[in-house]
Design a protein around this motif. Sequence first.
Motif, short mmCIF file in Angstrom:
data_model
loop_
_atom_site.label_atom_id
_atom_site.label_comp_id
_atom_site.label_asym_id
_atom_site.label_seq_id
_atom_site.Cartn_x
_atom_site.Cartn_y
_atom_site.Cartn_z
N ILE A 292 0.82 -1.21 0.00
CA ILE A 292 0.00 0.00 0.00
C ILE A 292 0.85 1.26 0.00
CG2 ILE A 292 -1.59 1.36 1.42
CD1 ILE A 292 -3.02 -1.24 2.09
N ASN A 293 1.89 1.31 0.81
CA ASN A 293 2.69 2.52 0.96
C ASN A 293 4.18 2.17 0.98
OD1 ASN A 293 3.34 5.19 1.36
ND2 ASN A 293 2.88 5.17 3.54
N PRO A 294 4.75 1.70 -0.14
CA PRO A 294 6.17 1.34 -0.11
C PRO A 294 7.03 2.58 0.04
CG PRO A 294 5.23 0.89 -2.28
CD PRO A 294 4.15 1.44 -1.43
N PRO A 295 8.13 2.55 0.67
CA PRO A 295 8.86 1.44 1.28
C PRO A 295 8.45 1.20 2.73
CG PRO A 295 10.23 3.37 1.37
CD PRO A 295 8.95 3.77 0.66
N TYR A 296 7.39 1.83 3.18
CA TYR A 296 6.93 1.64 4.56
C TYR A 296 5.88 0.54 4.61
CZ TYR A 296 9.06 6.22 4.74
OH TYR A 296 9.93 7.26 4.61
N GLU A 297 5.68 0.01 5.80
CA GLU A 297 4.68 -1.03 5.99
C GLU A 297 3.59 -0.54 6.93
OE1 GLU A 297 6.09 -4.85 7.20
OE2 GLU A 297 7.84 -4.73 5.90
N ILE A 298 2.36 -0.82 6.59
CA ILE A 298 1.24 -0.58 7.50
C ILE A 298 1.21 -1.76 8.45
CG2 ILE A 298 -1.26 -0.40 7.63
CD1 ILE A 298 -1.19 0.84 4.85
N PRO A 299 0.97 -1.55 9.74
CA PRO A 299 0.90 -2.70 10.65
C PRO A 299 -0.16 -3.72 10.21
CG PRO A 299 0.97 -0.66 11.89
CD PRO A 299 0.82 -0.29 10.44
N LEU A 300 0.22 -4.96 10.23
CA LEU A 300 -0.65 -6.04 9.76
C LEU A 300 -1.95 -6.08 10.55
CD1 LEU A 300 -1.03 -8.45 7.89
CD2 LEU A 300 0.13 -9.84 9.59
#
Length: 90
Positions: A62-70
Amino acid sequence: MLIVLILAGFAVAVVGSIGFIGLTIPHVTRFLVGVDYHSIIPCSAVLGSLFVVFADLGSRMINPPYEIPLGALIALLGVPFFLYLARSKA
């Protein structure tokens, strides 16, 4: 209905998003394959694992290079369905 929501919230708070998947995926499986428990149990395992894998892929894409918490993504996808289950009479 309030007691059901409080108990479900407590279960999710204690065990995390995996418990939430364990609350919702068997209901989805029952809608898909019927009420025979010989098919619900293995299909629930497969659908639950696929749900976690695809939610993880979605949280990474959804928002590379960051990760949304699963857990946040699983909650966004599962809470509307759980509220539907809590409000339904079945």
